[in-house]
Design a protein around this motif. Sequence first.
Motif, PDB file in Angstrom:
ATOM      1  N   LEU A 160     -16.278   8.433  -3.429  1.00 39.14           N
ATOM      2  CA  LEU A 160     -15.162   7.500  -3.239  1.00 39.14           C
ATOM      3  C   LEU A 160     -15.046   6.531  -4.412  1.00 39.14           C
ATOM      4  O   LEU A 160     -16.067   5.994  -4.879  1.00 39.14           O
ATOM      5  CB  LEU A 160     -15.363   6.724  -1.928  1.00 39.14           C
ATOM      6  N   PRO A 161     -13.819   6.296  -4.859  1.00 43.72           N
ATOM      7  CA  PRO A 161     -13.619   5.415  -6.014  1.00 43.72           C
ATOM      8  C   PRO A 161     -13.602   3.928  -5.619  1.00 43.72           C
ATOM      9  O   PRO A 161     -12.680   3.200  -5.969  1.00 43.72           O
ATOM     10  CB  PRO A 161     -12.260   5.874  -6.559  1.00 43.72           C
ATOM     11  N   PHE A 162     -14.607   3.497  -4.838  1.00 37.53           N
ATOM     12  CA  PHE A 162     -14.672   2.106  -4.383  1.00 37.53           C
ATOM     13  C   PHE A 162     -16.100   1.595  -4.510  1.00 37.53           C
ATOM     14  O   PHE A 162     -17.058   2.377  -4.418  1.00 37.53           O
ATOM     15  CB  PHE A 162     -14.233   1.987  -2.911  1.00 37.53           C
ATOM     16  N   ASP A 163     -16.213   0.264  -4.676  1.00 41.76           N
ATOM     17  CA  ASP A 163     -17.540  -0.361  -4.728  1.00 41.76           C
ATOM     18  C   ASP A 163     -18.180  -0.360  -3.350  1.00 41.76           C
ATOM     19  O   ASP A 163     -17.523  -0.096  -2.349  1.00 41.76           O
ATOM     20  CB  ASP A 163     -17.403  -1.807  -5.226  1.00 41.76           C
ATOM     21  N   ASP A 164     -19.450  -0.708  -3.303  1.00 41.79           N
ATOM     22  CA  ASP A 164     -20.185  -0.806  -2.035  1.00 41.79           C
ATOM     23  C   ASP A 164     -19.603  -1.944  -1.182  1.00 41.79           C
ATOM     24  O   ASP A 164     -19.057  -2.909  -1.715  1.00 41.79           O
ATOM     25  CB  ASP A 164     -21.665  -1.158  -2.296  1.00 41.79           C
ATOM     26  N   ASP A 165     -19.786  -1.841   0.122  1.00 45.30           N
ATOM     27  CA  ASP A 165     -19.540  -2.942   1.068  1.00 45.30           C
ATOM     28  C   ASP A 165     -18.117  -3.518   0.992  1.00 45.30           C
ATOM     29  O   ASP A 165     -17.952  -4.747   0.934  1.00 45.30           O
ATOM     30  CB  ASP A 165     -20.535  -4.091   0.829  1.00 45.30           C
ATOM     31  N   GLN A 166     -17.123  -2.657   0.972  1.00 47.17           N
ATOM     32  CA  GLN A 166     -15.747  -3.127   0.773  1.00 47.17           C
ATOM     33  C   GLN A 166     -14.894  -3.159   2.041  1.00 47.17           C
ATOM     34  O   GLN A 166     -13.928  -3.899   2.117  1.00 47.17           O
ATOM     35  CB  GLN A 166     -15.026  -2.206  -0.225  1.00 47.17           C
ATOM     36  N   PHE A 167     -15.206  -2.316   3.018  1.00 46.14           N
ATOM     37  CA  PHE A 167     -14.255  -2.112   4.117  1.00 46.14           C
ATOM     38  C   PHE A 167     -14.865  -2.457   5.476  1.00 46.14           C
ATOM     39  O   PHE A 167     -16.058  -2.261   5.706  1.00 46.14           O
ATOM     40  CB  PHE A 167     -13.768  -0.656   4.137  1.00 46.14           C
ATOM     41  N   ASP A 168     -13.986  -2.929   6.384  1.00 45.96           N
ATOM     42  CA  ASP A 168     -14.420  -3.215   7.759  1.00 45.96           C
ATOM     43  C   ASP A 168     -14.401  -1.945   8.600  1.00 45.96           C
ATOM     44  O   ASP A 168     -15.159  -1.829   9.560  1.00 45.96           O
ATOM     45  CB  ASP A 168     -13.464  -4.224   8.403  1.00 45.96           C
ATOM     46  N   MET A 169     -13.486  -1.050   8.275  1.00 48.40           N
ATOM     47  CA  MET A 169     -13.319   0.195   9.037  1.00 48.40           C
ATOM     48  C   MET A 169     -13.185   1.357   8.069  1.00 48.40           C
ATOM     49  O   MET A 169     -12.528   1.213   7.029  1.00 48.40           O
ATOM     50  CB  MET A 169     -12.010   0.164   9.852  1.00 48.40           C
ATOM     51  N   TYR A 170     -13.744   2.470   8.480  1.00 47.52           N
ATOM     52  CA  TYR A 170     -13.560   3.719   7.730  1.00 47.52           C
ATOM     53  C   TYR A 170     -13.081   4.739   8.742  1.00 47.52           C
ATOM     54  O   TYR A 170     -13.717   4.914   9.789  1.00 47.52           O
ATOM     55  CB  TYR A 170     -14.891   4.151   7.130  1.00 47.52           C
ATOM     56  N   THR A 171     -11.961   5.393   8.457  1.00 45.64           N
ATOM     57  CA  THR A 171     -11.531   6.488   9.337  1.00 45.64           C
ATOM     58  C   THR A 171     -11.410   7.774   8.533  1.00 45.64           C
ATOM     59  O   THR A 171     -11.122   7.748   7.331  1.00 45.64           O
ATOM     60  CB  THR A 171     -10.151   6.199   9.978  1.00 45.64           C
ATOM     61  N   ILE A 172     -11.636   8.868   9.225  1.00 46.61           N
ATOM     62  CA  ILE A 172     -11.358  10.176   8.640  1.00 46.61           C
ATOM     63  C   ILE A 172     -10.848  11.044   9.790  1.00 46.61           C
ATOM     64  O   ILE A 172     -11.570  11.324  10.748  1.00 46.61           O
ATOM     65  CB  ILE A 172     -12.585  10.746   7.877  1.00 46.61           C
ATOM     66  N   ALA A 173      -9.560  11.381   9.733  1.00 50.98           N
ATOM     67  CA  ALA A 173      -8.935  12.114  10.842  1.00 50.98           C
ATOM     68  C   ALA A 173      -8.574  13.515  10.367  1.00 50.98           C
ATOM     69  O   ALA A 173      -7.812  13.666   9.406  1.00 50.98           O
ATOM     70  CB  ALA A 173      -7.687  11.375  11.334  1.00 50.98           C
ATOM     71  N   PHE A 174      -9.114  14.492  11.017  1.00 54.05           N
ATOM     72  CA  PHE A 174      -8.882  15.897  10.673  1.00 54.05           C
ATOM     73  C   PHE A 174      -9.126  16.153   9.195  1.00 54.05           C
ATOM     74  O   PHE A 174      -8.441  16.949   8.566  1.00 54.05           O
ATOM     75  CB  PHE A 174      -7.457  16.321  11.098  1.00 54.05           C
ATOM     76  N   GLY A 175     -10.093  15.419   8.665  1.00 52.02           N
ATOM     77  CA  GLY A 175     -10.374  15.533   7.235  1.00 52.02           C
ATOM     78  C   GLY A 175     -11.763  16.067   6.946  1.00 52.02           C
ATOM     79  O   GLY A 175     -11.954  16.874   6.030  1.00 52.02           O
ATOM     80  N   ILE A 176     -12.735  15.679   7.765  1.00 51.96           N
ATOM     81  CA  ILE A 176     -14.121  15.943   7.373  1.00 51.96           C
ATOM     82  C   ILE A 176     -14.452  17.433   7.346  1.00 51.96           C
ATOM     83  O   ILE A 176     -15.258  17.876   6.545  1.00 51.96           O
ATOM     84  CB  ILE A 176     -15.127  15.133   8.238  1.00 51.96           C
ATOM     85  N   ARG A 177     -13.782  18.227   8.159  1.00 50.18           N
ATOM     86  CA  ARG A 177     -14.126  19.652   8.140  1.00 50.18           C
ATOM     87  C   ARG A 177     -13.618  20.337   6.875  1.00 50.18           C
ATOM     88  O   ARG A 177     -14.012  21.451   6.566  1.00 50.18           O
ATOM     89  CB  ARG A 177     -13.626  20.380   9.392  1.00 50.18           C
ATOM     90  N   ASN A 178     -12.751  19.637   6.151  1.00 49.55           N
ATOM     91  CA  ASN A 178     -12.241  20.199   4.898  1.00 49.55           C
ATOM     92  C   ASN A 178     -13.115  19.862   3.698  1.00 49.55           C
ATOM     93  O   ASN A 178     -12.917  20.391   2.607  1.00 49.55           O
ATOM     94  CB  ASN A 178     -10.833  19.669   4.629  1.00 49.55           C
ATOM     95  N   VAL A 179     -14.040  18.947   3.907  1.00 47.07           N
ATOM     96  CA  VAL A 179     -14.885  18.485   2.813  1.00 47.07           C
ATOM     97  C   VAL A 179     -16.021  19.506   2.606  1.00 47.07           C
ATOM     98  O   VAL A 179     -16.538  20.058   3.573  1.00 47.07           O
ATOM     99  CB  VAL A 179     -15.443  17.091   3.208  1.00 47.07           C
ATOM    100  N   THR A 180     -16.404  19.743   1.363  1.00 45.97           N
ATOM    101  CA  THR A 180     -17.425  20.771   1.099  1.00 45.97           C
ATOM    102  C   THR A 180     -18.816  20.307   1.548  1.00 45.97           C
ATOM    103  O   THR A 180     -19.526  21.041   2.223  1.00 45.97           O
ATOM    104  CB  THR A 180     -17.448  21.135  -0.396  1.00 45.97           C
ATOM    105  N   HIS A 181     -19.197  19.088   1.169  1.00 43.65           N
ATOM    106  CA  HIS A 181     -20.535  18.584   1.522  1.00 43.65           C
ATOM    107  C   HIS A 181     -20.368  17.423   2.494  1.00 43.65           C
ATOM    108  O   HIS A 181     -20.165  16.266   2.064  1.00 43.65           O
ATOM    109  CB  HIS A 181     -21.300  18.148   0.281  1.00 43.65           C
TER     110      HIS A 181
END
Length: 284
Positions: A160-181
Motif C-alpha cells: 500500500l502506498p501509505f505510511d504506517d498508522d494512518q487510518f481508523d478503518m480498513y475495508t476490503i470488499a470482494f477484493g481479497i480473493r483477487n490478491v495473489t498473496h
Amino acid sequence: SDSTEGRSTHFGFQTVPEEEKAEKVYKVFESVAKKYDVMNDAMSLGIHRLWKDTLLHIMNPQPGLRLLDTAGGTGDISFRFLEYTRSMYDRQQRLRAKSQQTPSWKDIAGHYVSDEEGPPQSRAVVCDINKEMLKVGKQRAEDAGITTGLSWVAGDAEELPFDDDQFDMYTIAFGIRNVTHIEQALQEAFRVLKPGGRFMCLEFSKVTNPLLARLYDAYSFQMIPVLGEVIAGDWKSYQYLVESIRKFPDQEIFKEMIEDAGFFRVQYFNLTGGIVAIHSGFKL
Ligand SMILES: C[S@@+](CC[C@H](N)C(=O)[O-])C[C@H]1O[C@@H](n2cnc3c(N)ncnc32)[C@H](O)[C@@H]1O
C-alpha cells in the motif's frame, strides 16, 4: 497444484502459475470495469447492496473517521461510508437541538473534533490496482455530486502506498480473493491502520446449509458466466469470478489468517447462509 514450477493458483477452470495471477486479475477488471456495477446488480439480484449496507451497519462509523477502502473498485463502500457518517451527523445534530442533555461533539467523537471546529469531515480513500475501475468510480462520484472527503489512489493491496498508522478503518470488499498473496495484504492492512483501528473484509465464503449450497452452486456455475456473456460480452471473466470464489478459504481458516497478521478480537458474521461473510478485527 499442477504447475511445474513454483506455486500455482486458479484462474478460470485452468491452473495458472502464481506469478501470472496479478496480470490475469488486472485484465479481468479492466475488461469488466464499464459493466461492473450493472453486473453486480444482475448477478446478485441486487443483494450485494444489502451485504455492503450490512458492512456499514456493523462498522457503525462516527463522523470524522478516515477510511481506506482497499480494492475499492468503483467506490461502493466509500460512498456508503460517507453517506452513513453524514446521516449520523445529521441525526446527532437533530438530537442535540432537541435536548440540552445530548452530549457535545467532543463527547461523542472524542479527540477527533471540537465544537469550535464545526462538523467533522469523514474521509475515504479508494485504493485499487486497476485504473479502469478507478476511472469508472470517479465518474460515478462526479455524477452523484460527491466532491469532498473522497480520494482515488492507484495502489496494490500487497504494497500500500501509505505510511504506517494512518487510518481508523480498513475495508476490503470482494477484493481479497483477487490478491495473489493474501497474507501480505493482511500485513499491509495492519501496518496502515492506527492502533485501535478496525479491519473489515466482505468476501464470498462457504455456504453452511447443504441444500442452499447445491442451489447456489447450480446458480453460479450455470447462470453467472451466461449473464457475463449476455450483459458484459465476457464469459471468461465471470467464469473466473465463480471459480475464484470456490478457491477462497472458508470462514474459520480466513479468521486464523487475520489473527496471524496480528489482529485482535477477530470475528465473522455469515450473511445469506454463508454465501458471503464479514470478518472483522482490531489493531491494538
Ligand atoms: C470485485 S471488485 C470489488 C470492488 C468493490 N470493492 C466492490 O465491492 O464493489 C475487486 C477489485 O479488486 C481490485 N484488485 C485486485 N487485485 C488487487 C490488488 N492486488 N490491489 C488492489 N486492488 C486489487 C480489482 O481491480 C477490482 O477493482
